[in-house]
Motif scaffolding. Structure first.
Motif, PDB file in Angstrom:
ATOM      1  N   LYS A 106       0.800  -1.222   0.000  1.00  0.00           N
ATOM      2  CA  LYS A 106       0.000   0.000   0.000  1.00  0.00           C
ATOM      3  C   LYS A 106       0.843   1.288   0.000  1.00  0.00           C
ATOM      4  O   LYS A 106       0.576   2.187  -0.801  1.00  0.00           O
ATOM      5  N   PRO A 107       1.879   1.428   0.844  1.00  0.00           N
ATOM      6  CA  PRO A 107       2.672   2.660   0.821  1.00  0.00           C
ATOM      7  C   PRO A 107       3.366   2.910  -0.530  1.00  0.00           C
ATOM      8  O   PRO A 107       3.509   4.055  -0.955  1.00  0.00           O
ATOM      9  N   GLU A 110       0.766   4.263  -2.858  1.00  0.00           N
ATOM     10  CA  GLU A 110       0.459   5.647  -2.499  1.00  0.00           C
ATOM     11  C   GLU A 110       1.524   6.606  -3.019  1.00  0.00           C
ATOM     12  O   GLU A 110       1.236   7.756  -3.334  1.00  0.00           O
ATOM     13  N   THR A 111       2.753   6.138  -3.136  1.00  0.00           N
ATOM     14  CA  THR A 111       3.844   6.965  -3.653  1.00  0.00           C
ATOM     15  C   THR A 111       3.782   7.067  -5.171  1.00  0.00           C
ATOM     16  O   THR A 111       4.024   8.135  -5.741  1.00  0.00           O
ATOM     17  N   THR A 120      -5.001   7.907  -5.369  1.00  0.00           N
ATOM     18  CA  THR A 120      -4.558   6.697  -4.701  1.00  0.00           C
ATOM     19  C   THR A 120      -5.672   5.666  -4.639  1.00  0.00           C
ATOM     20  O   THR A 120      -5.440   4.471  -4.785  1.00  0.00           O
TER      21      THR A 120
END
Length: 124
Positions: A106-107, A110-111, A120
């Motif tokens: 997930k991170p 998101e980036t 996102t």
């Protein structure tokens, strides 16, 4: 910060936070390709069933190929990545290993999503 009086007994305050840029804006195609490689490494090391793993990796590879093109079609890359994340989400709902994998993936998504020009939520 902006402050003022909106009426006799009311006051309004507006605050704007200025960060160090929007995530994804400073990324280069090479940065995005590296992040997509990180996704593949996470998948390779996961305990997801082979069929789901391969399907997700195909989507990531397609997105990476597009990102590295001379004139990348970000919309096409985003849709390819969306297909990969759909596989991961579905696997995460049925396999416990997918749930912990999703927290790691997930991170990265998101980036990458701002660089692709998508919200996102489109990927997640």
């Amino acid at each position: 910060q902006i402050g003022g009086i909106a009426g006799r007994d009311q006051s309004v305050t507006q605050t704007q936070q200025v960060g160090e840029g929007i995530p994804g804006q400073a990324l280069t195609p090479r940065d995005v390709a590296n992040l997509l490689d990180q996704l593949k490494v996470l998948l390779d090391g996961s305990e997801l069933p082979a069929a789901e793993k391969e399907k997700a990796i195909r989507g990531i590879d397609t997105a990476k190929d597009e990102v590295q093109a001379d004139e990348p079609d970000k919309e096409f890359a985003a849709k390819s990545l969306q297909r990969a994340t759909k596989v991961l989400k579905e696997a995460g709902e049925t396999v416990e290993a997918g749930t912990s994998l999703w927290r790691k993936v997930k991170p990265i998504l998101e980036t990458v999503s701002p660089w692709l020009g998508v919200a996102t939520g489109f990927l997640i």
